[in-house]
Write an enzyme that holds these catalytic residues in place. Structure first.
Site, PDB file in Angstrom:
ATOM      1  N   LYS A   1     -29.313 -10.905   8.278  1.00 57.13           N
ATOM      2  CA  LYS A   1     -29.302  -9.993   9.220  1.00 57.13           C
ATOM      3  C   LYS A   1     -29.410 -11.122  10.349  1.00 57.13           C
ATOM      4  O   LYS A   1     -29.522 -10.666  11.597  1.00 57.13           O
ATOM      5  CB  LYS A   1     -31.064  -9.421   9.438  1.00 57.13           C
ATOM      6  CG  LYS A   1     -31.172  -8.495   8.109  1.00 57.13           C
ATOM      7  CD  LYS A   1     -32.625  -8.248   7.938  1.00 57.13           C
ATOM      8  CE  LYS A   1     -32.989  -7.905   6.505  1.00 57.13           C
ATOM      9  NZ  LYS A   1     -34.343  -7.658   6.168  1.00 57.13           N
ATOM     10  N   GLY A   2     -29.596 -12.339  10.255  1.00 55.72           N
ATOM     11  CA  GLY A   2     -29.744 -13.045  11.321  1.00 55.72           C
ATOM     12  C   GLY A   2     -28.852 -13.290  12.523  1.00 55.72           C
ATOM     13  O   GLY A   2     -29.072 -13.833  13.419  1.00 55.72           O
TER      14      GLY A   2
ATOM     15  N   GLU B   1     -22.644 -16.847  12.027  1.00 62.43           N
ATOM     16  CA  GLU B   1     -24.067 -17.167  11.390  1.00 62.43           C
ATOM     17  C   GLU B   1     -24.856 -17.693  12.467  1.00 62.43           C
ATOM     18  O   GLU B   1     -24.729 -18.228  13.589  1.00 62.43           O
ATOM     19  CB  GLU B   1     -23.574 -18.351  10.435  1.00 62.43           C
ATOM     20  CG  GLU B   1     -24.400 -18.695   9.222  1.00 62.43           C
ATOM     21  CD  GLU B   1     -25.352 -17.669   8.593  1.00 62.43           C
ATOM     22  OE1 GLU B   1     -25.912 -16.891   9.377  1.00 62.43           O
ATOM     23  OE2 GLU B   1     -25.744 -17.606   7.559  1.00 62.43           O
TER      24      GLU B   1
ATOM     25  N   ASP C   1     -27.197 -24.784   7.627  1.00 59.26           N
ATOM     26  CA  ASP C   1     -28.285 -25.740   7.172  1.00 59.26           C
ATOM     27  C   ASP C   1     -27.610 -26.539   6.149  1.00 59.26           C
ATOM     28  O   ASP C   1     -26.561 -27.375   6.223  1.00 59.26           O
ATOM     29  CB  ASP C   1     -29.567 -25.292   6.816  1.00 59.26           C
ATOM     30  CG  ASP C   1     -30.436 -26.255   6.599  1.00 59.26           C
ATOM     31  OD1 ASP C   1     -30.352 -27.352   7.080  1.00 59.26           O
ATOM     32  OD2 ASP C   1     -31.793 -25.620   5.843  1.00 59.26           O
TER      33      ASP C   1
ATOM     34  N   LYS D   1     -27.774 -27.543  11.830  1.00 58.26           N
ATOM     35  CA  LYS D   1     -28.605 -28.700  11.534  1.00 58.26           C
ATOM     36  C   LYS D   1     -27.901 -29.476  10.746  1.00 58.26           C
ATOM     37  O   LYS D   1     -27.698 -29.514   9.356  1.00 58.26           O
ATOM     38  CB  LYS D   1     -29.669 -27.787  10.763  1.00 58.26           C
ATOM     39  CG  LYS D   1     -30.948 -27.765  11.321  1.00 58.26           C
ATOM     40  CD  LYS D   1     -32.103 -27.326  10.242  1.00 58.26           C
ATOM     41  CE  LYS D   1     -32.952 -26.244  10.806  1.00 58.26           C
ATOM     42  NZ  LYS D   1     -34.094 -25.979   9.409  1.00 58.26           N
TER      43      LYS D   1
ATOM     44  N   PHE E   1     -37.888 -26.194  11.836  1.00 56.15           N
ATOM     45  CA  PHE E   1     -37.910 -24.902  11.431  1.00 56.15           C
ATOM     46  C   PHE E   1     -37.816 -23.927  12.737  1.00 56.15           C
ATOM     47  O   PHE E   1     -39.047 -23.926  13.434  1.00 56.15           O
ATOM     48  CB  PHE E   1     -39.042 -24.398  10.303  1.00 56.15           C
ATOM     49  CG  PHE E   1     -38.615 -23.001   9.803  1.00 56.15           C
ATOM     50  CD1 PHE E   1     -37.592 -23.196   8.730  1.00 56.15           C
ATOM     51  CD2 PHE E   1     -39.106 -21.540  10.418  1.00 56.15           C
ATOM     52  CE1 PHE E   1     -37.386 -21.450   8.309  1.00 56.15           C
ATOM     53  CE2 PHE E   1     -38.916 -20.631   9.975  1.00 56.15           C
ATOM     54  CZ  PHE E   1     -38.069 -20.603   8.889  1.00 56.15           C
ATOM     55  N   VAL E   2     -36.794 -23.422  12.943  1.00 54.00           N
ATOM     56  CA  VAL E   2     -36.705 -22.663  14.254  1.00 54.00           C
ATOM     57  C   VAL E   2     -36.648 -21.064  13.871  1.00 54.00           C
ATOM     58  O   VAL E   2     -36.300 -20.730  12.841  1.00 54.00           O
ATOM     59  CB  VAL E   2     -35.353 -23.250  15.064  1.00 54.00           C
ATOM     60  CG1 VAL E   2     -35.642 -24.500  15.609  1.00 54.00           C
ATOM     61  CG2 VAL E   2     -34.130 -22.797  14.094  1.00 54.00           C
TER      62      VAL E   2
ATOM     63  N   ASP F   1     -35.615 -15.704  11.595  1.00 55.13           N
ATOM     64  CA  ASP F   1     -36.834 -14.981  11.114  1.00 55.13           C
ATOM     65  C   ASP F   1     -37.865 -16.149  10.292  1.00 55.13           C
ATOM     66  O   ASP F   1     -37.354 -17.033   9.943  1.00 55.13           O
ATOM     67  CB  ASP F   1     -36.776 -14.015  10.249  1.00 55.13           C
ATOM     68  CG  ASP F   1     -36.414 -14.357   8.740  1.00 55.13           C
ATOM     69  OD1 ASP F   1     -35.421 -15.227   8.724  1.00 55.13           O
ATOM     70  OD2 ASP F   1     -37.025 -14.136   7.979  1.00 55.13           O
TER      71      ASP F   1
ATOM     72  N   ARG G   1     -37.573 -12.221  14.717  1.00 52.07           N
ATOM     73  CA  ARG G   1     -36.087 -12.208  15.077  1.00 52.07           C
ATOM     74  C   ARG G   1     -35.700 -11.786  16.679  1.00 52.07           C
ATOM     75  O   ARG G   1     -34.786 -11.669  16.892  1.00 52.07           O
ATOM     76  CB  ARG G   1     -35.317 -11.199  13.844  1.00 52.07           C
ATOM     77  CG  ARG G   1     -35.415 -11.547  12.422  1.00 52.07           C
ATOM     78  CD  ARG G   1     -34.621 -10.696  11.748  1.00 52.07           C
ATOM     79  NE  ARG G   1     -34.674 -10.674  10.489  1.00 52.07           N
ATOM     80  CZ  ARG G   1     -34.089 -11.656   9.669  1.00 52.07           C
ATOM     81  NH1 ARG G   1     -33.149 -12.529  10.211  1.00 52.07           N
ATOM     82  NH2 ARG G   1     -34.150 -11.383   8.116  1.00 52.07           N
TER      83      ARG G   1
END
Ligand code: 5GP
Ligand code: MG
Ligand code: MG
Length: 176
Positions: free
Chosen positions: A42-43, A96, A100, A128, A149-150, A156, A162
């Protein structure tokens, strides 16, 4: 600023400005192609919505939802929602939120190539680079970020945050 955010990395205006720049590059590369923007749920949704405002071409949209198993280097992913369309001969741009390890996107890219897509490229809001364990790079990158961690702008933690209109670093105490 949300109480769980340690630091804001990119504001809504900065992200929007970046989308404008990426949109120009994408229009230049795809003006004579059959572009399908494929959002990974969903990001990617807020980034895709912002970016597509600046891709002034006759594009179509599609979405995929995949999950990769945690704690393994294997290429196994589960498709929770597949594309609605046949990608044969189409030019796919995977959209995206963050790249990562590269596991998700390298697997999805290989799968769409196998289905006969003409081209499969990646645009990611955040990259990243240090996290990469699979050999894959995005053609278009919004911002390169260090290994923190963002959250926000689609990203999320436990399905929360989100909706934050910026990208920020989550306070450590929130995931310890
Ligand atoms: P990978 O590239 O490892 O296959 O997976 C990328 C996915 O991992 C992203 O789409 C996102 O769901 C998750 N992810 C990786 N780093 C972060 C991060 O810093 N914050 C959040 N919220 N998700 C992340
Ligand atoms: Mg994602
Ligand atoms: Mg997530």
């Amino acid at each position: 600023m949300h109480k769980d955010v340690k630091e804001i990395l990119y504001t809504q205006d900065e992200i929007s400005q970046k989308c404008k720049e990426l949109g120009k590059l994408i229009m230049n590369d795809y003006h004579d192609k059959n572009l399908v923007l494929v959002g990974l749920l969903k990001g990617s949704v807020p980034f895709l919505a912002e970016l597509s405002k600046y891709v002034n071409l006759d594009v179509t949209f599609d979405y995929m939802d995949v999950s990769s198993y945690e704690g393994t280097e294997s290429r196994t992913i589960t498709i929770k929602k597949d594309l609605d369309q046949d990608v044969k001969g189409k030019d796919i741009l995977l959209v995206e939120d963050i790249l990562d390890t590269g596991k998700t996107l390298s697997t999805v890219k290989a799968m769409l190539e196998e289905r006969g897509a003409a081209t499969v490229e990646i645009v990611t809001m955040l990259d990243k680079k240090e996290g990469r364990t699979f050999p894959i790079e995005a053609k278009y990158v919004g911002f390169e970020i260090p290994n923190a961690f963002v959250i926000g702008f689609g990203l999320d933690f436990d399905e929360k945050y989100r909706n934050l209109p910026y990208v920020g670093i989550l306070k450590e105490e929130c995931y310890q």
